[in-house]
Motif scaffolding. Structure first.
Motif, PDB file in Angstrom:
ATOM      1  N   SER A 150      -1.717  65.731 -70.677  1.00 54.82           N
ATOM      2  CA  SER A 150      -0.223  66.955 -71.339  1.00 54.82           C
ATOM      3  C   SER A 150       1.075  66.031 -70.816  1.00 54.82           C
ATOM      4  N   MET A 151       1.702  66.082 -69.489  1.00 51.04           N
ATOM      5  CA  MET A 151       2.750  64.770 -69.153  1.00 51.04           C
ATOM      6  C   MET A 151       3.083  63.454 -69.593  1.00 51.04           C
ATOM      7  N   LEU A 152       2.668  62.792 -69.688  1.00 50.41           N
ATOM      8  CA  LEU A 152       2.351  61.337 -70.239  1.00 50.41           C
ATOM      9  C   LEU A 152       1.921  61.425 -71.992  1.00 50.41           C
ATOM     10  N   ALA A 153       2.473  62.717 -72.622  1.00 56.24           N
ATOM     11  CA  ALA A 153       2.488  62.875 -74.145  1.00 56.24           C
ATOM     12  C   ALA A 153       3.633  63.074 -74.761  1.00 56.24           C
ATOM     13  N   GLY A 154       4.436  63.403 -72.915  1.00 55.62           N
ATOM     14  CA  GLY A 154       6.441  63.366 -73.322  1.00 55.62           C
ATOM     15  C   GLY A 154       6.393  62.345 -73.754  1.00 55.62           C
ATOM     16  N   LEU A 155       5.766  61.181 -73.054  1.00 60.60           N
ATOM     17  CA  LEU A 155       6.941  59.924 -72.589  1.00 60.60           C
ATOM     18  C   LEU A 155       7.519  59.175 -74.021  1.00 60.60           C
ATOM     19  N   SER A 156       8.408  58.418 -74.008  1.00 63.75           N
ATOM     20  CA  SER A 156       8.868  57.635 -74.591  1.00 63.75           C
ATOM     21  C   SER A 156       7.750  56.528 -74.982  1.00 63.75           C
ATOM     22  N   SER A 157       7.580  56.108 -76.433  1.00 62.37           N
ATOM     23  CA  SER A 157       6.895  55.108 -76.944  1.00 62.37           C
ATOM     24  C   SER A 157       6.835  53.787 -75.426  1.00 62.37           C
ATOM     25  N   ASP A 158       7.467  53.377 -75.117  1.00 66.59           N
ATOM     26  CA  ASP A 158       6.942  51.817 -74.037  1.00 66.59           C
ATOM     27  C   ASP A 158       7.057  52.826 -72.994  1.00 66.59           C
ATOM     28  N   GLY A 159       7.212  54.391 -72.564  1.00 66.23           N
ATOM     29  CA  GLY A 159       7.029  54.809 -71.299  1.00 66.23           C
ATOM     30  C   GLY A 159       6.449  54.570 -70.569  1.00 66.23           C
ATOM     31  N   VAL A 160       6.096  54.788 -69.645  1.00 65.61           N
ATOM     32  CA  VAL A 160       5.180  54.895 -68.961  1.00 65.61           C
ATOM     33  C   VAL A 160       5.841  55.732 -67.039  1.00 65.61           C
ATOM     34  N   LEU A 161       4.261  56.022 -66.166  1.00 70.83           N
ATOM     35  CA  LEU A 161       4.984  56.986 -65.275  1.00 70.83           C
ATOM     36  C   LEU A 161       3.536  56.592 -64.101  1.00 70.83           C
ATOM     37  N   SER A 162       3.932  57.301 -63.071  1.00 71.35           N
ATOM     38  CA  SER A 162       3.381  56.186 -62.187  1.00 71.35           C
ATOM     39  C   SER A 162       2.291  57.925 -61.117  1.00 71.35           C
ATOM     40  N   ALA A 163       1.082  57.185 -60.718  1.00 69.44           N
ATOM     41  CA  ALA A 163       0.293  58.267 -60.408  1.00 69.44           C
ATOM     42  C   ALA A 163       1.115  58.733 -59.547  1.00 69.44           C
ATOM     43  N   ALA A 164       1.945  58.425 -58.775  1.00 73.97           N
ATOM     44  CA  ALA A 164       2.426  58.443 -57.693  1.00 73.97           C
ATOM     45  C   ALA A 164       3.840  59.683 -58.209  1.00 73.97           C
ATOM     46  N   ALA A 165       4.232  59.615 -58.899  1.00 77.57           N
ATOM     47  CA  ALA A 165       5.635  60.882 -60.390  1.00 77.57           C
ATOM     48  C   ALA A 165       4.544  61.775 -60.817  1.00 77.57           C
ATOM     49  N   LEU A 166       2.962  61.562 -61.410  1.00 75.26           N
ATOM     50  CA  LEU A 166       2.820  62.632 -61.633  1.00 75.26           C
ATOM     51  C   LEU A 166       2.195  63.536 -60.975  1.00 75.26           C
ATOM     52  N   ALA A 167       1.361  63.260 -59.636  1.00 77.30           N
ATOM     53  CA  ALA A 167       1.099  64.051 -58.027  1.00 77.30           C
ATOM     54  C   ALA A 167       2.492  64.936 -57.918  1.00 77.30           C
ATOM     55  N   GLU A 168       3.869  64.071 -57.365  1.00 73.80           N
ATOM     56  CA  GLU A 168       4.663  64.275 -57.376  1.00 73.80           C
ATOM     57  C   GLU A 168       5.266  65.455 -58.033  1.00 73.80           C
ATOM     58  N   PHE A 169       5.092  65.387 -59.256  1.00 76.08           N
ATOM     59  CA  PHE A 169       5.450  66.595 -60.293  1.00 76.08           C
ATOM     60  C   PHE A 169       4.497  67.970 -59.735  1.00 76.08           C
ATOM     61  N   HIS A 170       3.304  67.459 -60.130  1.00 78.34           N
ATOM     62  CA  HIS A 170       2.247  68.711 -59.715  1.00 78.34           C
ATOM     63  C   HIS A 170       1.700  69.232 -58.565  1.00 78.34           C
ATOM     64  N   GLY A 171       2.589  68.504 -57.599  1.00 81.42           N
ATOM     65  CA  GLY A 171       2.444  69.143 -56.123  1.00 81.42           C
ATOM     66  C   GLY A 171       0.508  68.383 -55.508  1.00 81.42           C
ATOM     67  N   VAL A 172       0.496  67.722 -55.427  1.00 86.16           N
ATOM     68  CA  VAL A 172      -1.103  66.734 -55.975  1.00 86.16           C
ATOM     69  C   VAL A 172      -1.196  65.861 -55.528  1.00 86.16           C
ATOM     70  N   SER A 173      -2.361  65.731 -54.397  1.00 80.42           N
ATOM     71  CA  SER A 173      -2.653  64.739 -53.710  1.00 80.42           C
ATOM     72  C   SER A 173      -2.830  63.618 -54.813  1.00 80.42           C
ATOM     73  N   PRO A 174      -1.604  62.793 -54.520  1.00 84.21           N
ATOM     74  CA  PRO A 174      -1.588  61.558 -55.045  1.00 84.21           C
ATOM     75  C   PRO A 174      -3.065  60.882 -54.857  1.00 84.21           C
ATOM     76  N   SER A 175      -3.840  60.395 -54.142  1.00 85.72           N
ATOM     77  CA  SER A 175      -5.010  59.983 -54.593  1.00 85.72           C
ATOM     78  C   SER A 175      -6.636  60.800 -54.444  1.00 85.72           C
ATOM     79  N   TYR A 176      -6.085  61.783 -55.031  1.00 84.62           N
ATOM     80  CA  TYR A 176      -7.148  62.111 -55.571  1.00 84.62           C
ATOM     81  C   TYR A 176      -6.931  62.491 -57.368  1.00 84.62           C
ATOM     82  N   LEU A 177      -5.528  62.545 -57.379  1.00 88.14           N
ATOM     83  CA  LEU A 177      -4.882  62.084 -58.499  1.00 88.14           C
ATOM     84  C   LEU A 177      -5.226  61.404 -59.406  1.00 88.14           C
ATOM     85  N   LEU A 178      -5.087  59.853 -58.812  1.00 89.23           N
ATOM     86  CA  LEU A 178      -5.661  59.078 -58.619  1.00 89.23           C
ATOM     87  C   LEU A 178      -7.227  58.697 -59.618  1.00 89.23           C
TER      88      LEU A 178
END
Length: 167
Positions: A15-43
């Motif tokens: 859902s968060m990635l759906a909000g990116l611009s057409s040439d945008g990416v988001l790192s796994a670390a950023a996704l984990a930070e936003f959701h307050g979850v373990s980066p390794s588990y999310l990866l």
């Protein structure tokens, strides 16, 4: 039925990635930070989503994740199957044929009624998940949000979105 925490994390991440611009990416670390979850588990779950063709991985130090398909083309069922696998939640091991005092095999010619009922329920569950897309979730949020949730996500993306065209 209990789904693992990874399903929730994967749905929110997509859902968060759906909000990116057409040439945008988001790192796994950023996704984990936003959701307050373990980066390794999310990866681990992002890799499953990538393997299922739901997200695309952009390699490199400025890389990250973006959707591989449009939000209308990604259903909750797609995400659940990517994270949990395609096997049914209920797996009949025919315990009705075990134990003391066995009866004739001819009494087990028909499929187990319990298994049939559970598989019917699973088909209904999967059919419902296949009817809900990420775009549907975004539309529902837009109706219920007073703007606070959207502003929070936009502010985070403004800080953490990486552009692949080097702007």
């Amino acid at each position: 039925m209990k789904l693992g925490d990874g399903v929730e994390q994967a749905i929110h991440s997509v859902s968060m990635l759906a909000g990116l611009s057409s040439d945008g990416v988001l790192s796994a670390a950023a996704l984990a930070e936003f959701h307050g979850v373990s980066p390794s588990y999310l990866l681990k779950h992002l890799q499953a989503l990538s393997g299922a063709g739901i997200v695309h991985t952009v390699p490199g130090p400025k890389g990250g994740y973006r959707l591989a398909r449009g939000p209308r083309e990604i259903t909750l069922l797609d995400i659940v199957l990517a994270v949990e696998g395609p096997a049914p939640a209920f797996r009949c091991s025919e315990i009705r044929q075990r134990g003391p005092n066995p009866v004739g095999a001819h009494l087990f010619a028909k499929p187990c009624g319990i298994n049939a009922a559970m598989l019917k329920a699973e088909r209904a569950y999967r059919a419902e998940l296949s009817r809900v897309s990420i775009a549907d979730l975004q539309a529902d949020l837009a109706v219920d949000d007073d703007g606070s949730i959207a502003a929070r996500g936009c502010a985070f993306l403004e800080l953490h979105e990486r552009r692949t065209n080097n702007r």
